[in-house]
Design a protein around this motif. Structure first.
Motif, mmCIF file in Angstrom:
data_model
loop_
_atom_site.group_PDB
_atom_site.id
_atom_site.type_symbol
_atom_site.label_atom_id
_atom_site.label_comp_id
_atom_site.label_asym_id
_atom_site.label_seq_id
_atom_site.Cartn_x
_atom_site.Cartn_y
_atom_site.Cartn_z
ATOM 1 N N ILE A 111 0.826 -1.205 0.000
ATOM 2 C CA ILE A 111 0.000 0.000 0.000
ATOM 3 C C ILE A 111 0.863 1.259 0.000
ATOM 4 O O ILE A 111 0.609 2.218 -0.725
ATOM 5 N N GLY A 112 1.925 1.234 0.803
ATOM 6 C CA GLY A 112 2.800 2.400 0.924
ATOM 7 C C GLY A 112 3.515 2.726 -0.377
ATOM 8 O O GLY A 112 3.588 3.894 -0.775
ATOM 9 N N VAL A 113 4.009 1.704 -1.056
ATOM 10 C CA VAL A 113 4.730 1.945 -2.313
ATOM 11 C C VAL A 113 3.763 2.471 -3.381
ATOM 12 O O VAL A 113 4.086 3.394 -4.134
ATOM 13 N N ALA A 114 2.559 1.900 -3.423
ATOM 14 C CA ALA A 114 1.565 2.381 -4.399
ATOM 15 C C ALA A 114 1.233 3.853 -4.128
ATOM 16 O O ALA A 114 1.099 4.659 -5.054
ATOM 17 N N TYR A 115 1.137 4.197 -2.855
ATOM 18 C CA TYR A 115 0.846 5.593 -2.496
ATOM 19 C C TYR A 115 2.009 6.506 -2.881
ATOM 20 O O TYR A 115 1.822 7.582 -3.432
ATOM 21 N N PHE A 116 3.223 6.047 -2.603
ATOM 22 C CA PHE A 116 4.416 6.826 -2.978
ATOM 23 C C PHE A 116 4.461 7.015 -4.498
ATOM 24 O O PHE A 116 4.737 8.114 -4.998
ATOM 25 N N ALA A 117 4.138 5.931 -5.237
ATOM 26 C CA ALA A 117 4.154 5.993 -6.704
ATOM 27 C C ALA A 117 3.149 7.022 -7.209
ATOM 28 O O ALA A 117 3.428 7.750 -8.173
ATOM 29 N N SER A 118 1.996 7.101 -6.552
ATOM 30 C CA SER A 118 0.984 8.068 -7.012
ATOM 31 C C SER A 118 1.504 9.497 -6.878
ATOM 32 O O SER A 118 1.185 10.361 -7.689
ATOM 33 N N GLY A 119 2.340 9.727 -5.871
ATOM 34 C CA GLY A 119 2.947 11.054 -5.721
ATOM 35 C C GLY A 119 4.014 11.308 -6.766
ATOM 36 O O GLY A 119 4.060 12.363 -7.397
ATOM 37 N N LEU A 120 4.853 10.305 -6.973
ATOM 38 C CA LEU A 120 5.963 10.445 -7.918
ATOM 39 C C LEU A 120 5.450 10.614 -9.347
ATOM 40 O O LEU A 120 6.067 11.286 -10.174
ATOM 41 N N LYS A 121 4.281 10.023 -9.634
ATOM 42 C CA LYS A 121 3.715 10.096 -10.981
ATOM 43 C C LYS A 121 2.730 11.248 -11.131
ATOM 44 O O LYS A 121 2.021 11.336 -12.132
ATOM 45 N N SER A 122 2.657 12.126 -10.133
ATOM 46 C CA SER A 122 1.638 13.178 -10.165
ATOM 47 C C SER A 122 1.998 14.309 -11.114
ATOM 48 O O SER A 122 1.199 15.207 -11.356
ATOM 49 N N GLY A 123 3.194 14.289 -11.656
ATOM 50 C CA GLY A 123 3.596 15.323 -12.606
ATOM 51 C C GLY A 123 4.840 14.858 -13.319
ATOM 52 O O GLY A 123 5.281 13.723 -13.121
ATOM 53 N N GLU A 124 5.403 15.729 -14.122
ATOM 54 C CA GLU A 124 6.645 15.371 -14.818
ATOM 55 C C GLU A 124 7.831 15.671 -13.925
ATOM 56 O O GLU A 124 7.906 16.736 -13.314
ATOM 57 N N ASN A 125 8.764 14.732 -13.865
ATOM 58 C CA ASN A 125 9.987 14.918 -13.099
ATOM 59 C C ASN A 125 9.752 15.441 -11.688
ATOM 60 O O ASN A 125 10.371 16.398 -11.254
ATOM 61 N N VAL A 126 8.829 14.808 -10.996
ATOM 62 C CA VAL A 126 8.565 15.200 -9.610
ATOM 63 C C VAL A 126 9.769 14.806 -8.756
ATOM 64 O O VAL A 126 10.251 13.679 -8.832
ATOM 65 N N ASP A 127 10.264 15.742 -7.963
ATOM 66 C CA ASP A 127 11.410 15.479 -7.096
ATOM 67 C C ASP A 127 10.998 14.481 -6.009
ATOM 68 O O ASP A 127 10.070 14.749 -5.236
ATOM 69 N N PRO A 128 11.671 13.325 -5.950
ATOM 70 C CA PRO A 128 11.305 12.322 -4.941
ATOM 71 C C PRO A 128 11.317 12.882 -3.515
ATOM 72 O O PRO A 128 10.543 12.446 -2.670
ATOM 73 N N LEU A 129 12.181 13.871 -3.263
ATOM 74 C CA LEU A 129 12.220 14.437 -1.910
ATOM 75 C C LEU A 129 10.962 15.234 -1.608
ATOM 76 O O LEU A 129 10.514 15.302 -0.461
ATOM 77 N N ASN A 130 10.377 15.831 -2.650
ATOM 78 C CA ASN A 130 9.080 16.490 -2.442
ATOM 79 C C ASN A 130 7.993 15.467 -2.141
ATOM 80 O O ASN A 130 7.103 15.719 -1.324
ATOM 81 N N VAL A 131 8.071 14.307 -2.814
ATOM 82 C CA VAL A 131 7.098 13.245 -2.541
ATOM 83 C C VAL A 131 7.276 12.741 -1.112
ATOM 84 O O VAL A 131 6.298 12.495 -0.393
ATOM 85 N N ILE A 132 8.543 12.606 -0.693
ATOM 86 C CA ILE A 132 8.831 12.201 0.685
ATOM 87 C C ILE A 132 8.185 13.184 1.666
ATOM 88 O O ILE A 132 7.477 12.791 2.587
ATOM 89 N N GLN A 133 8.418 14.475 1.432
ATOM 90 C CA GLN A 133 7.828 15.480 2.333
ATOM 91 C C GLN A 133 6.307 15.407 2.262
ATOM 92 O O GLN A 133 5.625 15.521 3.276
ATOM 93 N N GLY A 134 5.794 15.169 1.037
ATOM 94 C CA GLY A 134 4.347 15.039 0.851
ATOM 95 C C GLY A 134 3.788 13.784 1.497
ATOM 96 O O GLY A 134 2.608 13.723 1.846
ATOM 97 N N TYR A 135 4.614 12.785 1.649
ATOM 98 C CA TYR A 135 4.196 11.548 2.331
ATOM 99 C C TYR A 135 3.807 11.878 3.774
ATOM 100 O O TYR A 135 2.930 11.265 4.354
#
Ligand SMILES: [Zn+2]
Length: 345
Positions: A111-135
């Motif tokens: 569940i966690g990885v799928a949720y992380f993926a939804s953040g990473l795929k939310s735009g083009e070249n999304v910074d993984p660290l922003n997804v981390i903070q968004g997590y």
């Protein structure tokens, strides 16, 4: 023991922080960011044991390069202690369930990885660290922050969401950043906490006679050790090091732990070397990093293996951006061919 103590501290910090999940609306699937050759550092076995499962789930969600981020996140969320925290990614709430509903670490990762993926795929070249903070903040943060993660952005969001209300907050990370408080929304230090378990693949532990790592990533050797015609003076001389023709600005890493004994602009005792750093590893082992565009350390600094000590440049006697790297058995001589002691690819 030190690592574990840190892990426990962080774990406590995160548990008390709670876990805010606000799913960002209207996120479309676009190109996933290239997260490059990031790896992990300082992860205990308790976390690394989940690597296979995380790898499988990251592949399933088409974010294969996100594995180190997920492992670092598991470290911060749970310390990898699946007995104490079966929901090791603390993602029950992402399903709208009460905290710690998930009782199987494997399900938590799915569940966690799928949720992380939804953040990473939310735009083009999304910074993984922003997804981390968004997590931590909820993915509403992804439409607030700049393209590249910054701590300032993270602070600004928490400030806005909390209406500027502060609470006391002290742990190793907040202290190291000069804070004893946070804004009362999520954890503005979250990405920084995760970041301490991320490093370049360079930091995976050294090898060879001295346990060195490479001083640059993706090394491009342009000149070997030994006799050659000096490209600047035209004279026949001995090349005392190895040249890496990396792009200007590339990070230069300490190849092993040590103390900075020279960090200076061009001049004696290392004339021609431009901005140059020498690290003393022991009385009979020194490494030198020349022609830097800028240096990130000072004389007297204790450095750790993999620490960024400066940036590739072309200062001093140089015809273009490169790192001239030397291994010396005494401060001013006894040169060793670096290629024989570096983990060359
Ligand atoms: Zn050179």
């Amino acid at each position: 023991m030190k690592k574990m103590a840190l892990g426990v501290l962080l774990f406590i910090g995160v548990v008390f922080m709670g876990f805010l999940m606000i799913l960002g609306g209207g996120l479309s699937e676009k190109k996933v960011a290239d997260v490059g050759s990031i790896g992990n550092v300082n992860l205990p076995e308790e976390v690394l044991r989940w690597k296979d499962k995380v790898t499988t789930e990251c592949q399933k969600n088409e974010i294969p390069d996100a594995v180190p981020y997920i492992l670092a996140l598991i470290m911060v969320e749970s310390g990898g202690n699946a007995e104490k925290t079966p929901d090791i990614m603390q993602c029950s709430e992402s399903k709208g369930w009460p905290p710690n509903t998930i009782q199987d670490p494997n399900e938590s990762i799915e569940i966690g990885v799928a949720y992380f993926a939804s953040g990473l795929k939310s735009g083009e070249n999304v910074d993984p660290l922003n997804v981390i903070q968004g997590y931590n903040y909820g993915y509403g943060y992804l439409s607030f922050c700049d393209d590249v993660y910054s701590f300032e952005n993270a602070i600004a969001f928490s400030k806005q969401q909390s209406g500027g209300q502060r609470v006391t907050y002290i742990n190793v990370i907040s202290t190291s950043l000069g804070y004893s408080w946070r804004y009362n929304y999520g954890n503005m230090f979250y990405a920084q906490m995760v970041k301490q378990y991320l490093g370049t693949e360079n930091n995976q532990g050294g090898s060879g006679e001295y346990g060195f790592i490479l001083p640059v990533q993706n090394p491009i050797v342009s000149s070997g050790f030994g006799p050659r015609v000096n490209p600047v003076t035209g004279a026949y001389s001995n090349h005392n090091g190895l040249d890496f023709a990396q792009p200007a600005g590339d990070k230069i890493y300490a190849v092993a732990d040590g103390e900075v004994v020279i960090a200076q602009a061009d001049g004696v005792p290392v004339s021609g070397y431009g901005n140059c750093v020498i690290i003393k590893h022991d009385d009979e082992l020194y490494t030198l990093y020349a022609h830097q565009s800028s240096m990130a350390v000072r004389v007297g600094d204790k450095v750790k293996q993999g620490q960024v000590i400066g940036y590739v440049g072309s200062t001093g006697q140089s015809t273009g951006p490169h790192l001239h790297f030397e291994v010396r058995l005494s401060l001013y001589g006894n040169f060793v061919d670096p290629a024989t002691v570096l983990p060359m690819p």
